[in-house]
Scaffold this active site. Structure first.
Site, PDB file in Angstrom:
ATOM      1  N   GLY A 114       5.294 -10.182   4.331  1.00  0.00           N
ATOM      2  CA  GLY A 114       5.942  -9.607   5.361  1.00  0.00           C
ATOM      3  C   GLY A 114       5.549 -10.321   6.658  1.00  0.00           C
ATOM      4  N   GLU A 115       6.133 -11.112   7.397  1.00  0.00           N
ATOM      5  CA  GLU A 115       5.300 -12.383   8.499  1.00  0.00           C
ATOM      6  C   GLU A 115       4.501 -10.716   9.457  1.00  0.00           C
ATOM      7  OE1 GLU A 115       8.394 -14.714  10.127  1.00  0.00           O
ATOM      8  OE2 GLU A 115       7.983 -16.249   8.907  1.00  0.00           O
ATOM      9  N   MET A 168       0.853  -0.939   0.228  1.00  0.00           N
ATOM     10  CA  MET A 168      -0.031  -0.272   0.303  1.00  0.00           C
ATOM     11  C   MET A 168       0.950   1.167  -0.110  1.00  0.00           C
ATOM     12  SD  MET A 168      -3.344  -0.808   1.845  1.00  0.00           S
ATOM     13  CE  MET A 168      -2.478  -0.860   3.737  1.00  0.00           C
ATOM     14  N   GLN A 208     -10.302  -2.885   2.692  1.00  0.00           N
ATOM     15  CA  GLN A 208      -9.632  -3.731   3.532  1.00  0.00           C
ATOM     16  C   GLN A 208      -9.535  -2.328   4.816  1.00  0.00           C
ATOM     17  OE1 GLN A 208      -5.588  -4.397   1.931  1.00  0.00           O
ATOM     18  NE2 GLN A 208      -4.525  -4.126   3.758  1.00  0.00           N
ATOM     19  N   ASP A 220       2.949  -9.078   9.056  1.00  0.00           N
ATOM     20  CA  ASP A 220       1.136  -9.131   8.971  1.00  0.00           C
ATOM     21  C   ASP A 220       1.239 -10.837   9.406  1.00  0.00           C
ATOM     22  OD1 ASP A 220      -0.150  -6.523   9.121  1.00  0.00           O
ATOM     23  OD2 ASP A 220       1.985  -6.519   7.433  1.00  0.00           O
ATOM     24  N   HIS A 227       9.416  -3.258   3.287  1.00  0.00           N
ATOM     25  CA  HIS A 227       9.334  -3.498   1.991  1.00  0.00           C
ATOM     26  C   HIS A 227      10.690  -3.408   0.811  1.00  0.00           C
ATOM     27  CE1 HIS A 227       5.671  -1.352   3.316  1.00  0.00           C
ATOM     28  NE2 HIS A 227       5.283  -2.177   2.551  1.00  0.00           N
TER      29      HIS A 227
END
Ligand code: PAF
Length: 272
Positions: A149-150, A31, A62, A152, A38
Site C-alpha cells: 500500500g502507498e 502483519m 522492525q 507506507d 489489505h
C-alpha cells in the site's frame, strides 16, 4: 476453494514446489489485523495472477519498542476469514519468529540513505527489519508480483529500491491508500485508537490536504492534539511532490502521505 494455511518454512517451500512451473504468483505480505486496505491488495493480486499468497507475520525486527510489538493488534481468526473470502490460495503464518530468523538477526539488509530519513529518523533500524523480512519472504514465495500500500510510501520506495539493487525477480506493485469515509487512512493501528481519538484522527488528513502552507498545516495538526514527528513536502524521483506526515495521538503513532496537486489550486475547494 479452501485457503491452505502454512505454518512453517518447510511447508511453504513444499507447497510452492507443487505449483505449475509457469504459475504467476501474486504475493501480499502483511502483519495481519487485516482491513479493507489489505483486502484491496488481495483483490488486485487475485485479478492479476494465477495464485495468491498472503503472509501474516508480526515481524519483531522492525519494532524498535517492545511495548509496540506486544500491543500490535492480532486478529488471526478474522484474518483467515478475510483471506478465504478474498480467494487467497495459501496463507503463510509462521508459527514463531525462529521460522523466519533461524540465525536470529545475524544476517540483515541495511540501506544507508532513505531508510535514515522521515520514519527512519524516528524509528532507528525499523526499515532494516522491514527490508530483511521482505527479502526472506520474497526468497520463499518467489512471486511474479508483490503488492504494497502507498500508505507506507517510504516503505514502498525502499522495497522497490531493494528489489532493483538485488536484481530480485518479483515486481513491486504500489497500490493507492484506502481511506475511511472521513479521510483517515486505513491502518491496523487504528484499532488501538480510543473512541475519542478516533473522532480526532481524521483531522490529520484534513489538515495536510487543505492547507498548502506547511506551518499552517503543522499548527492545525498540533491544535487537534497530535505530537508531530515530521511533516514534510518532498520531491519524488518521478518529479511528483508528496507530503509526508507522522504524528502521535495519545499512544498511537499515525502516518499518512498524499501527492500534492500540481496546480496552484492546492486546497480542495479552491486556492489558499
Ligand atoms: O507493511 C507491513 O505490514 C510490513 O511492514 C511488512 C511489509 C509486511 C513487513 O513486515
Amino acid at each position: 476453494m479452501k485457503t491452505i494455511v502454512l505454518k512453517t518454512v518447510n511447508e511453504l517451500i513444499a507447497w510452492r514446489k507443487g505449483l505449475a512451473p509457469g504459475a504467476r504468483v501474486g504475493f501480499v505480505p502483511t502483519m495481519g489485523a487485516l482491513h479493507s486496505g489489505h483486502a484491496s491488495l488481495l483483490e488486485r493480486a487475485r485479478s492479476e495472477n494465477d495464485v495468491v499468497v498472503l503472509s501474516i507475520f508480526v515481524n519483531p525486527t522492525q519494532f524498535n519498542q517492545a511495548s509496540d510489538l506486544e500491543k500490535y493488534p492480532r486478529t488471526l481468526k478474522a484474518d483467515l476469514e478475510t483471506a478465504e473470502a478474498a480467494g487467497v490460495d495459501a496463507v503463510f503464518v509462521p508459527k514463531d519468529s525462529a521460522e523466519l530468523y533461524p540465525e536470529g538477526y545475524r544476517y540483515r539488509v541495511i540501506e544507508t540513505e532513505l531508510s535514515k530519513e522521515l520514519c527512519g529518523a524516528h524509528r532507528p533500524g525499523h526499515f532494516d527489519g522491514v527490508l530483511t523480512v521482505v527479502l526472506k519472504l520474497f526468497g520463499l514465495v518467489r512471486a511474479r508480483r508483490a503488492y504494497f500500500g502507498e500508505k507506507d510510501f517510504q516503505q514502498l520506495s525502499l522495497i522497490r529500491g531493494m528489489a532493483h539493487a538485488f536484481f530480485l525477480e518479483t515486481e513491486v506493485v504500489g497500490c493507492p491508500t484506502v481511506r475511511e469515509t472521513d479521510g483517515l487512512a486505513m491502518s491496523s493501528r487504528n484499532l488501538r485508537l480510543s473512541p475519542a481519538e478516533r473522532e480526532v484522527a481524521p483531522k490529520l488528513h484534513a489538515a495536510m490536504t487543505s492547507l498548502a502552507d506547511l506551518a499552517a498545516a503543522r499548527r492545525a495538526i498540533e491544535d487537534a492534539g497530535f505530537r508531530i514527528d515530521y511533516l514534510e513536502d518532498r520531491v519524488q524521483p518521478t518529479g511528483e511532490i508528496r507530503r509526508f506526515v507522522a504524528a502521535t495521538l495519545g499512544e498511537i503513532r499515525l502516518i499518512d502521505n498524499i501527492a500534492l496537486p500540481e496546480s496552484e489550486n492546492f486546497a480542495i475547494g479552491g486556492p489558499v
